[in-house]
Design a protein around this motif. Structure first.
Motif, short mmCIF file in Angstrom:
data_model
loop_
_atom_site.label_atom_id
_atom_site.label_comp_id
_atom_site.label_asym_id
_atom_site.label_seq_id
_atom_site.Cartn_x
_atom_site.Cartn_y
_atom_site.Cartn_z
N THR A 5 0.85 -1.19 0.00
CA THR A 5 0.00 0.00 0.00
C THR A 5 0.88 1.23 0.00
O THR A 5 1.81 1.34 0.81
N ILE A 6 0.60 2.16 -0.91
CA ILE A 6 1.36 3.39 -1.02
C ILE A 6 0.39 4.56 -0.94
O ILE A 6 -0.59 4.61 -1.68
N GLN A 7 0.67 5.49 -0.04
CA GLN A 7 -0.11 6.72 0.01
C GLN A 7 0.73 7.81 -0.65
O GLN A 7 1.90 7.98 -0.31
N TYR A 8 0.12 8.53 -1.58
CA TYR A 8 0.88 9.55 -2.30
C TYR A 8 -0.03 10.66 -2.78
O TYR A 8 -1.24 10.51 -2.85
N ASP A 9 0.60 11.77 -3.11
CA ASP A 9 -0.10 12.91 -3.67
C ASP A 9 -0.28 12.64 -5.16
O ASP A 9 0.68 12.37 -5.88
N GLU A 10 -1.53 12.70 -5.64
CA GLU A 10 -1.81 12.35 -7.03
C GLU A 10 -1.18 13.31 -8.04
O GLU A 10 -1.12 13.02 -9.21
N SER A 11 -0.72 14.46 -7.57
CA SER A 11 -0.08 15.39 -8.49
C SER A 11 1.42 15.10 -8.64
O SER A 11 2.10 15.76 -9.42
#
Length: 79
Positions: A5-11
């Motif tokens: 699972t990776i949480q990231y800023d979509e930009s």
């Protein structure tokens, strides 16, 4: 099989490119749009209840007074 699972800023374009590379290697990439609940958010009623409580405490004299910003900073730093 392993799940990552990776949480990231979509930009973030670098992350987008990384996900494209991972897909090209045959991995399955799925998106979850669930956002964690923010414990600091109040409902409208809770917000007004907090204001009413603050007004009541002020009427009762349960307030802090400061003669300078340094005194205020010292108080908040001590909490």
């Amino acid at each position: 099989m392993t799940t990552v699972t990776i949480q990231y800023d979509e930009s973030n374009n670098a992350i987008k490119q990384l996900l494209s590379v991972i897909r090209s290697l045959g991995a399955s990439v799925s998106r979850s749009r669930k956002k964690a609940a923010d414990p600091t958010l109040l409902s409208k009623q809770e917000f007004y209840d907090q204001i009413d409580l603050a007004k009541q405490q002020a009427r009762e004299g349960k307030v802090e007074s400061f003669s300078s910003t340094d005194d205020m900073r010292k108080y908040f730093d001590s909490l």
